[in-house]
Structures are given as structure tokens and as C-alpha cells.
Design a protein around this motif. Structure first.
Motif, PDB file in Angstrom:
ATOM      1  N   LEU A 214       0.864  -1.175   0.000  1.00 56.69           N
ATOM      2  CA  LEU A 214       0.000   0.000   0.000  1.00 56.69           C
ATOM      3  C   LEU A 214       0.904   1.228   0.000  1.00 56.69           C
ATOM      4  N   GLY A 215       0.631   2.181  -0.874  1.00 54.09           N
ATOM      5  CA  GLY A 215       1.526   3.331  -0.917  1.00 54.09           C
ATOM      6  C   GLY A 215       0.938   4.524  -1.632  1.00 54.09           C
ATOM      7  N   ALA A 216       1.705   5.604  -1.617  1.00 55.53           N
ATOM      8  CA  ALA A 216       1.324   6.851  -2.270  1.00 55.53           C
ATOM      9  C   ALA A 216       2.580   7.501  -2.835  1.00 55.53           C
ATOM     10  N   GLU A 217       2.428   8.201  -3.950  1.00 54.44           N
ATOM     11  CA  GLU A 217       3.524   8.927  -4.569  1.00 54.44           C
ATOM     12  C   GLU A 217       3.029  10.313  -4.969  1.00 54.44           C
ATOM     13  N   ALA A 218       3.893  11.300  -4.853  1.00 51.79           N
ATOM     14  CA  ALA A 218       3.546  12.665  -5.262  1.00 51.79           C
ATOM     15  C   ALA A 218       4.774  13.323  -5.860  1.00 51.79           C
ATOM     16  N   GLU A 219       4.564  14.088  -6.935  1.00 49.20           N
ATOM     17  CA  GLU A 219       5.631  14.819  -7.616  1.00 49.20           C
ATOM     18  C   GLU A 219       5.201  16.272  -7.787  1.00 49.20           C
ATOM     19  N   LEU A 220       6.072  17.183  -7.397  1.00 47.48           N
ATOM     20  CA  LEU A 220       5.800  18.616  -7.515  1.00 47.48           C
ATOM     21  C   LEU A 220       6.944  19.277  -8.268  1.00 47.48           C
ATOM     22  N   ARG A 221       6.617  20.076  -9.282  1.00 46.85           N
ATOM     23  CA  ARG A 221       7.619  20.796 -10.063  1.00 46.85           C
ATOM     24  C   ARG A 221       7.143  22.238 -10.197  1.00 46.85           C
ATOM     25  N   TRP A 222       8.015  23.178  -9.815  1.00 45.38           N
ATOM     26  CA  TRP A 222       7.645  24.590  -9.818  1.00 45.38           C
ATOM     27  C   TRP A 222       8.679  25.375 -10.618  1.00 45.38           C
ATOM     28  N   LEU A 223       8.252  25.989 -11.714  1.00 49.65           N
ATOM     29  CA  LEU A 223       9.104  26.865 -12.502  1.00 49.65           C
ATOM     30  C   LEU A 223       8.994  28.266 -11.917  1.00 49.65           C
ATOM     31  N   VAL A 224       9.907  28.574 -11.019  1.00 51.83           N
ATOM     32  CA  VAL A 224       9.851  29.838 -10.301  1.00 51.83           C
ATOM     33  C   VAL A 224      10.049  31.017 -11.242  1.00 51.83           C
ATOM     34  N   SER A 225      10.959  30.876 -12.185  1.00 48.80           N
ATOM     35  CA  SER A 225      11.233  31.914 -13.173  1.00 48.80           C
ATOM     36  C   SER A 225      11.843  31.239 -14.395  1.00 48.80           C
ATOM     37  N   GLU A 226      12.271  32.030 -15.365  1.00 48.62           N
ATOM     38  CA  GLU A 226      12.910  31.452 -16.538  1.00 48.62           C
ATOM     39  C   GLU A 226      14.223  30.765 -16.189  1.00 48.62           C
ATOM     40  N   SER A 227      14.825  31.116 -15.062  1.00 46.35           N
ATOM     41  CA  SER A 227      16.126  30.566 -14.684  1.00 46.35           C
ATOM     42  C   SER A 227      16.062  29.526 -13.579  1.00 46.35           C
ATOM     43  N   TRP A 228      15.020  29.552 -12.747  1.00 47.99           N
ATOM     44  CA  TRP A 228      14.982  28.704 -11.561  1.00 47.99           C
ATOM     45  C   TRP A 228      13.837  27.693 -11.626  1.00 47.99           C
ATOM     46  N   GLU A 229      14.142  26.480 -11.190  1.00 47.65           N
ATOM     47  CA  GLU A 229      13.142  25.423 -11.065  1.00 47.65           C
ATOM     48  C   GLU A 229      13.360  24.682  -9.754  1.00 47.65           C
ATOM     49  N   LEU A 230      12.282  24.428  -9.020  1.00 45.39           N
ATOM     50  CA  LEU A 230      12.319  23.650  -7.789  1.00 45.39           C
ATOM     51  C   LEU A 230      11.475  22.390  -7.980  1.00 45.39           C
ATOM     52  N   TYR A 231      11.877  21.305  -7.337  1.00 43.55           N
ATOM     53  CA  TYR A 231      11.084  20.078  -7.444  1.00 43.55           C
ATOM     54  C   TYR A 231      11.135  19.313  -6.130  1.00 43.55           C
ATOM     55  N   ALA A 232      10.134  18.466  -5.931  1.00 43.42           N
ATOM     56  CA  ALA A 232      10.087  17.589  -4.753  1.00 43.42           C
ATOM     57  C   ALA A 232       9.292  16.342  -5.107  1.00 43.42           C
TER      58      ALA A 232
END
Length: 252
Positions: free
Chosen positions: A100-118
């Protein structure tokens, strides 16, 4: 089955059944473990995929449950106490296993130069019924099934060709094998790279396991040291800190 709720949101649900053929173990094995049966699997999964804030924010998430009958388990066992030469590997069957499990992916393009993910994974995997050579393992967690895994990072890239990336990963403790109760330690790793690219070439400086974390990825528990051959844990460690330079040239 999938459904598009809007241009920015879709959902899905799937039900699958799978099989894995049975077979037999070569060499010396515990009594009654020469043959292993076919494994059968039922699995259900449901989730969403979304794109928000003009595609700057993407979120995917899913829940899953699987049930295995006659689950095939790769394990090890010392046939004769005090005789390390009798340590063998073989495939066994657990009567029933579940995940039993769960998965989540988050991707945020903060600006043209920066990207954050989790990325986050949660997992509960155990045996409903499993009579192993060393005893009843019903209700115990399966091997190499950490309760959580986590990855997060930041990426920088500009129009002039400079780029940098920082990645952090984390993993919960897990059982090394079903043949013993020894577990790993939870650990965290940090990776980084910085570089420059232009047209058809690039150069980058990178480091993996930047903090030189000491962590085990495999573990074996058996008697191997004379004169009394007491059972002891022997581990294989993950890669230590590594650093290097990579230069690439691409030809059309």
C-alpha cells in the motif's frame, strides 16, 4: 480509465493483473525449497495529473494497492550453523503479500532561470502469510521496502549557458533480507553540479554524496569468523563521496 476534467487537470484509475512464472532453485537449498510456485498479482492505482499557474506548477499524485499470491521472494539462508560455506541464495514463496503506498511529484518553474522540485513516496509492504525456513514472518515488513523516500532539489540555468543543480535524497530504514531481522539506518544524500554549456559542448563539475555519508545498501547475517562462527551482520556500503569533471562534445 482516465478522464480530462479540464485542460489543467486529469485523473485516472487502473486495475491490473499479472503473473510471474514458477521455477526451481539450483544447488543446495533448505528442505522443501527446491521448487517455487507461480506468483499472481492484483493491483489497483488511482491518481491525478495537474498543471497550474500557466504551467508553472505541475503536481502529480497517486495511490496504489497490490496483492500478491504465492509471492516470489529472493532470500538467503545458512544451511549449517557455523559453516559459512553452506550460505546459499534461493527463491522462496510467501503465501500472500501486500503493498500500500502513495507517490507525489511537484515541479515549480519559479522563473525562466529557476526550477524547484520535490518527490515523495510512502510505502507499507508486508507479508500476510509467510512460513520461511527460520519461522513465521506473517505481518513483517518486506525486505528493501523503506516506509518513505524523498527527493528535492533546485535547478538554475541562464541564457548565457551557466547552470547549477543541487539534489537531496532521503530514505527510511528497511530490512536487508527476510532471512534475518537486521535493518539499515535511515540516510540522506546530497548531490551537486555546476557547469557551462554552449551550442554543441558543455563542461561541468559534479559531486555525488557530497557530505560523504556512510550508508549500507545490502546486509547479510551469518557466521563467518572462526573459531566459534557467531552470526554477525556484514554490509555492502553505498558509494562514498565522488567528484569529477565531465566534458562533452556533441556532433550533428
Amino acid at each position: 480509465v482516465s478522464h480530462d476534467h479540464s485542460a489543467a487537470l486529469s485523473s485516472f484509475v487502473s486495475l491490473t493483473k499479472g503473473y510471474k512464472a514458477g521455477g526451481f532453485n539450483l544447488g543446495a537449498v533448505p528442505p522443501g525449497r527446491r521448487d517455487f510456485d507461480e506468483e499472481q498479482l492484483w493491483s489497483i492505482e488511482a491518481g491525478i495529473k495537474s498543471s497550474l499557474a500557466d504551467d508553472a506548477l505541475k503536481l502529480n499524485a497517486s495511490l496504489f494497492y497490490s496483492r500478491r499470491d504465492d509471492q516470489q521472494v529472493r532470500t538467503s539462508f545458512q544451511l549449517i550453523a557455523g559453516d559459512p560455506a553452506s550460505f546459499v541464495f534461493f527463491t522462496d514463496n510467501a503465501a500472500k503479500g501486500r503493498t500500500l503506498g502513495a507517490e507525489a511529484e511537484l515541479r515549480w518553474l519559479v522563473s525562466e532561470s529557476w526550477e524547484l522540485y520535490a518527490n515523495l513516496g510512502l510505502l507499507y509492504a508486508d507479508f500476510d502469510e509467510f512460513i520461511a525456513p527460520q519461522g513465521d514472518l506473517g505481518g513483517r515488513d518486506q525486505a528493501h521496502a523503506p516506509r518513505y523516500t524523498l527527493a528535492a532539489g533546485a535547478v538554475y540555468r541562464n541564457a548565457r549557458g551557466f547552470f547549477a543543480r543541487l539534489d537531496a535524497t532521503a530514505r527510511d530504514a528497511f530490512y536487508f533480507d527476510v532471512s534475518h531481522d537486521q535493518k539499515s539506518q535511515a540516510y540522506e544524500l546530497l548531490n551537486a553540479r555546476i557547469g557551462y554549456e554552449r551550442d554543441s559542448w558543455s563542461v561541468q563539475l559534479w559531486a555525488r554524496n557530497l557530505l560523504d555519508e556512510n550508508y549500507a545498501v545490502r546486509g547479510f547475517y551469518f557466521g563467518n569468523e572462526p573459531p566459534d562462527f557467531p552470526n554477525m551482520l556484514y554490509t555492502r556500503l553505498g558509494d562514498p563521496r565522488q567528484a569529477g569533471v565531465t566534458i562533452e562534445k556533441r556532433f550533428d
